[in-house]
Structures are given as C-alpha cells and as structure tokens.
Design an enzyme around this catalytic site. Structure first.
Site, PDB file in Angstrom:
ATOM      1  N   ASP A   7       0.872  -1.164   0.000  1.00 14.63           N
ATOM      2  CA  ASP A   7       0.000   0.000   0.000  1.00 14.63           C
ATOM      3  C   ASP A   7       0.918   1.224   0.000  1.00 14.63           C
ATOM      4  O   ASP A   7       2.097   1.124   0.357  1.00 14.63           O
ATOM      5  CB  ASP A   7      -0.894  -0.040   1.242  1.00 14.63           C
ATOM      6  N   ASP A   9       0.038   5.079   0.951  1.00 14.63           N
ATOM      7  CA  ASP A   9      -0.078   6.072   2.030  1.00 14.63           C
ATOM      8  C   ASP A   9      -0.110   5.382   3.400  1.00 14.63           C
ATOM      9  O   ASP A   9      -0.906   4.481   3.643  1.00 14.63           O
ATOM     10  CB  ASP A   9      -1.345   6.906   1.842  1.00 14.63           C
ATOM     11  N   ASP A  15       0.891   9.708   5.604  1.00 14.64           N
ATOM     12  CA  ASP A  15      -0.480   9.837   5.128  1.00 14.64           C
ATOM     13  C   ASP A  15      -0.938  11.273   5.356  1.00 14.64           C
ATOM     14  O   ASP A  15      -0.313  12.028   6.105  1.00 14.64           O
ATOM     15  CB  ASP A  15      -1.368   8.857   5.900  1.00 14.64           C
ATOM     16  N   SER A  16      -2.007  11.669   4.701  1.00 13.80           N
ATOM     17  CA  SER A  16      -2.578  12.997   4.907  1.00 13.80           C
ATOM     18  C   SER A  16      -4.089  12.900   4.854  1.00 13.80           C
ATOM     19  O   SER A  16      -4.638  12.281   3.951  1.00 13.80           O
ATOM     20  CB  SER A  16      -2.091  13.963   3.825  1.00 13.80           C
ATOM     21  N   ASN A  51      -5.379   3.014  -3.239  1.00 14.84           N
ATOM     22  CA  ASN A  51      -6.665   3.677  -3.465  1.00 14.84           C
ATOM     23  C   ASN A  51      -6.427   5.179  -3.481  1.00 14.84           C
ATOM     24  O   ASN A  51      -5.867   5.724  -2.519  1.00 14.84           O
ATOM     25  CB  ASN A  51      -7.644   3.375  -2.316  1.00 14.84           C
ATOM     26  N   SER A  53      -8.882   7.953  -3.870  1.00 15.79           N
ATOM     27  CA  SER A  53     -10.259   8.410  -4.061  1.00 15.79           C
ATOM     28  C   SER A  53     -10.358   9.921  -4.230  1.00 15.79           C
ATOM     29  O   SER A  53     -11.442  10.434  -4.525  1.00 15.79           O
ATOM     30  CB  SER A  53     -11.130   7.952  -2.893  1.00 15.79           C
ATOM     31  N   ARG A 100     -11.231  -0.739  -6.162  1.00 19.90           N
ATOM     32  CA  ARG A 100     -10.964  -0.136  -4.853  1.00 19.90           C
ATOM     33  C   ARG A 100     -10.807  -1.230  -3.801  1.00 19.90           C
ATOM     34  O   ARG A 100     -11.713  -2.044  -3.589  1.00 19.90           O
ATOM     35  CB  ARG A 100     -12.107   0.816  -4.486  1.00 19.90           C
ATOM     36  N   LYS A 101      -9.644  -1.241  -3.138  1.00 22.16           N
ATOM     37  CA  LYS A 101      -9.449  -2.205  -2.049  1.00 22.16           C
ATOM     38  C   LYS A 101     -10.535  -1.987  -1.000  1.00 22.16           C
ATOM     39  O   LYS A 101     -10.870  -0.836  -0.724  1.00 22.16           O
ATOM     40  CB  LYS A 101      -8.055  -2.017  -1.418  1.00 22.16           C
TER      41      LYS A 101
HETATM   42 MG   LIG Z   1      -2.688   3.242   3.626  1.00 20.04          MG
HETATM   43 ZN   LIG Z   2     -11.642   1.630  -8.593  1.00 18.06          ZN
END
Ligand SMILES: [Mg+2]
Ligand SMILES: [Zn+2]
Length: 185
Positions: A7, A9, A15-16, A51, A53, A100-101
């Site tokens: 993965d 972030d 991460d943010s 992911n 998004s 999307r996980k």
């Molecule tokens: Mg993550």
């Molecule tokens: Zn997707």
C-alpha cells in the site's frame, strides 16, 4: 517471482487527511526507501497498489498523481531499489468499482502485468489492504505506521478483525527485515 505488494499512504509515505496532491507533499517515511531497496536487491519484485479516491471528486488530477508516482519511482531508484509497477484505484467509495481495495481488482492488475508470483506478500496499514491481498493468497503484513495503530485498535470490533495469519510490524523497514530474513531460516 516473489512479489511484495505495498500500500502507499501510511506504508511508504506519510499519510494525509487532506490527500497528497502534489509531489512536494509526498514525504517518504524514515527507512522506507531503504527497505524497498533491500527487497529489490534480495530478489523481490516490489509493486504498489493504492486507493486514490481524491481523483474522483477532482481533488487531484491523473496528471498530479503521475507526478507523485514519478517522484516515488525516483526516490526508490535513488535509494538503489526499484518499484516494478504502481497501480491505483481512482474511484470513490460509492462508485462500486472493481478496483478499490478491499476488492481484488488492483491485485489482478499487478498479476496481469507482472505474472503470477510463487510467493506474495501484502503490506498495508489498513484492513482493506490485507483483505484485498487475501484474494491472491498474499501473506498479510500490517504495519503500525499511518493508520496501522488504529487498524489494530479496531481489530476487536465486529468488522475489524484481521485476516488469519496477519503479522504486525513497526514499519516497512521491519517488514523488509522479516521477509529477507525468512529466506535463510
Ligand atoms: Mg494506507
Ligand atoms: Zn476503482
């Protein structure tokens, strides 16, 4: 081929809550690039499945994301490693996509691109990372960085339980040490 799927972030970089939108905002976690390099140099294929998004509502563009991933690739190379493939889901949680996980779409994209691994590890800070990895029989490895401690705290909740066999590590550096060390056992 031995595949380590990361993965992004909270595993490789900070991460943010506001999404990482530019390459300047992309900050690697301490030791993460060295860990990727150690994996590369010990015969592991390293890939990233993330992911993103923030793309769907326009918080960042595909071009922004490409710039961020260029930086990630360059940081890995500068550390002496290699990221063989980066795949991402650009959709939102309500888009009902297949990538999307915790869904398996990104895992399948990696296997299509890189081939079927004989051994596969999935490294994440979020339950859904590990769940996606289960679809391709990846060994689930949870890091405490990013949302990892929250994932551990939630694991006693009804829908929070970690996949069977999940191993927990302080960070990606510790994961790399363990993966590389287990060959010599
Ligand atoms: Mg993550
Ligand atoms: Zn997707």
């Amino acid at each position: 081929m031995k595949l380590v799927i990361l993965d992004r972030d909270g595993v490789i970089n900070e991460d943010s809550e506001n999404f990482i939108r530019t390459a300047d905002q992309y900050i690697a976690l301490p030791g993460a690039m060295a860990a990727i390099a150690r994996l590369s140099n010990n015969g592991y294929t390293v890939a990233v499945a993330t992911n993103q998004s923030g793309i769907a509502p326009g918080l960042l563009t595909l071009r922004d994301l490409a710039g961020i991933h260029d930086k990630l690739q360059q940081l890995a190379i500068a550390a002496g490693g290699e990221i063989s493939k980066i795949v991402f889901c650009p959709h939102g949680p309500d888009d009902d996509c297949e990538c999307r996980k915790p869904k398996a779409g990104l895992m399948n994209q990696l296997i299509d691109a890189l081939g079927t691994p004989e051994t596969c590890f999935m490294v994440g800070d979020n339950l859904r990372d590990l769940q996606a990895g289960m679809a391709v029989n990846a060994i689930p490895l949870l890091v405490k960085t990013g949302k990892g401690n929250r994932t551990i705290a939630n694991s006693s909740l009804p829908h929070g339980s970690l996949p069977e066999g999940t191993l927990i590590f302080d960070d990606l550096r510790a994961v790399a040490d363990w993966i590389i060390g287990r060959q010599s056992v």
